[in-house]
Design a protein around this motif. Sequence first.
Motif, PDB file in Angstrom:
ATOM      1  N   GLU A 208       0.913  -1.373   0.200  1.00  0.00           N
ATOM      2  CA  GLU A 208      -0.108  -0.050  -0.004  1.00  0.00           C
ATOM      3  C   GLU A 208       0.819   1.157  -0.346  1.00  0.00           C
ATOM      4  O   GLU A 208       1.507   1.418   0.865  1.00  0.00           O
ATOM      5  CB  GLU A 208      -0.951   0.084   1.274  1.00  0.00           C
ATOM      6  CG  GLU A 208      -1.895   1.274   1.239  1.00  0.00           C
ATOM      7  CD  GLU A 208      -2.831   1.268   2.542  1.00  0.00           C
ATOM      8  OE1 GLU A 208      -3.418   2.155   2.414  1.00  0.00           O
ATOM      9  OE2 GLU A 208      -2.687   0.391   3.319  1.00  0.00           O
ATOM     10  N   VAL A 209       0.718   2.015  -1.139  1.00  0.00           N
ATOM     11  CA  VAL A 209       1.799   3.113  -1.255  1.00  0.00           C
ATOM     12  C   VAL A 209       0.557   4.403  -0.910  1.00  0.00           C
ATOM     13  O   VAL A 209      -0.350   4.525  -1.906  1.00  0.00           O
ATOM     14  CB  VAL A 209       2.350   3.418  -2.425  1.00  0.00           C
ATOM     15  CG1 VAL A 209       3.176   4.638  -2.481  1.00  0.00           C
ATOM     16  CG2 VAL A 209       3.360   1.956  -2.731  1.00  0.00           C
ATOM     17  N   VAL A 210       0.795   5.215   0.020  1.00  0.00           N
ATOM     18  CA  VAL A 210      -0.277   6.427   0.233  1.00  0.00           C
ATOM     19  C   VAL A 210       0.527   7.704  -0.399  1.00  0.00           C
ATOM     20  O   VAL A 210       1.527   7.934   0.065  1.00  0.00           O
ATOM     21  CB  VAL A 210      -0.697   6.467   1.752  1.00  0.00           C
ATOM     22  CG1 VAL A 210      -1.420   7.666   1.935  1.00  0.00           C
ATOM     23  CG2 VAL A 210      -1.247   5.046   2.150  1.00  0.00           C
ATOM     24  N   ILE A 211       0.075   8.378  -1.011  1.00  0.00           N
ATOM     25  CA  ILE A 211       0.458   9.519  -1.765  1.00  0.00           C
ATOM     26  C   ILE A 211      -0.274  10.855  -1.604  1.00  0.00           C
ATOM     27  O   ILE A 211      -1.799  10.636  -2.171  1.00  0.00           O
ATOM     28  CB  ILE A 211       0.727   9.449  -3.125  1.00  0.00           C
ATOM     29  CG1 ILE A 211       1.899   8.334  -3.440  1.00  0.00           C
ATOM     30  CG2 ILE A 211       1.541  10.731  -3.855  1.00  0.00           C
ATOM     31  CD1 ILE A 211       1.918   7.962  -4.988  1.00  0.00           C
ATOM     32  N   ASP A 212      -0.216  11.558  -0.645  1.00  0.00           N
ATOM     33  CA  ASP A 212      -0.998  12.745  -0.400  1.00  0.00           C
ATOM     34  C   ASP A 212      -2.573  12.271  -0.030  1.00  0.00           C
ATOM     35  O   ASP A 212      -3.421  12.694  -0.580  1.00  0.00           O
ATOM     36  CB  ASP A 212      -0.996  13.930  -1.671  1.00  0.00           C
ATOM     37  CG  ASP A 212      -0.114  14.715  -1.682  1.00  0.00           C
ATOM     38  OD1 ASP A 212       0.715  14.788  -0.776  1.00  0.00           O
ATOM     39  OD2 ASP A 212       0.189  15.146  -2.735  1.00  0.00           O
ATOM     40  N   ASP A 213      -2.423  11.280   0.793  1.00  0.00           N
ATOM     41  CA  ASP A 213      -3.655  10.785   1.470  1.00  0.00           C
ATOM     42  C   ASP A 213      -4.425   9.942   0.503  1.00  0.00           C
ATOM     43  O   ASP A 213      -5.616   9.638   0.877  1.00  0.00           O
ATOM     44  CB  ASP A 213      -4.695  11.839   2.266  1.00  0.00           C
ATOM     45  CG  ASP A 213      -3.874  12.701   3.294  1.00  0.00           C
ATOM     46  OD1 ASP A 213      -3.361  11.773   3.930  1.00  0.00           O
ATOM     47  OD2 ASP A 213      -4.155  13.790   3.184  1.00  0.00           O
TER      48      ASP A 213
END
Length: 116
Positions: free
Chosen positions: A68-73
Amino acid sequence: MDTPEYPKAKVFIIVEIIEYVPNSVVIKTIIKKTTGNVSAVSFDSGEMLTEKTSPFDTFIQVIDGKAEVVIDDVSNLLDTGQSIIIPAHCRNAIKANVRFKMISTMIKSGYEDLPV
């Protein structure tokens, strides 16, 4: 502490050069230069790299498992073989809901003329 690069002119299978370690995130440097670096990273289930920002783009490729990669929420679920580019200056975190391995490539050029 300076991390040595992986030996040059030696054939290897990327997914096999890094092991899973219980309750850990393990990082193995493949190439480290002033212009960027390439690392193999393994995450045990439940581990994560806490939220951060980087002044450079980072290319992430999952080579085993699911990440899981979270970018700017915004959460992005990646399966083996999938990739994503984390844009420079974006908040990001990487989470292991199940254990996984990835390649992280950061290119440290192309931003020299941008204001900080």
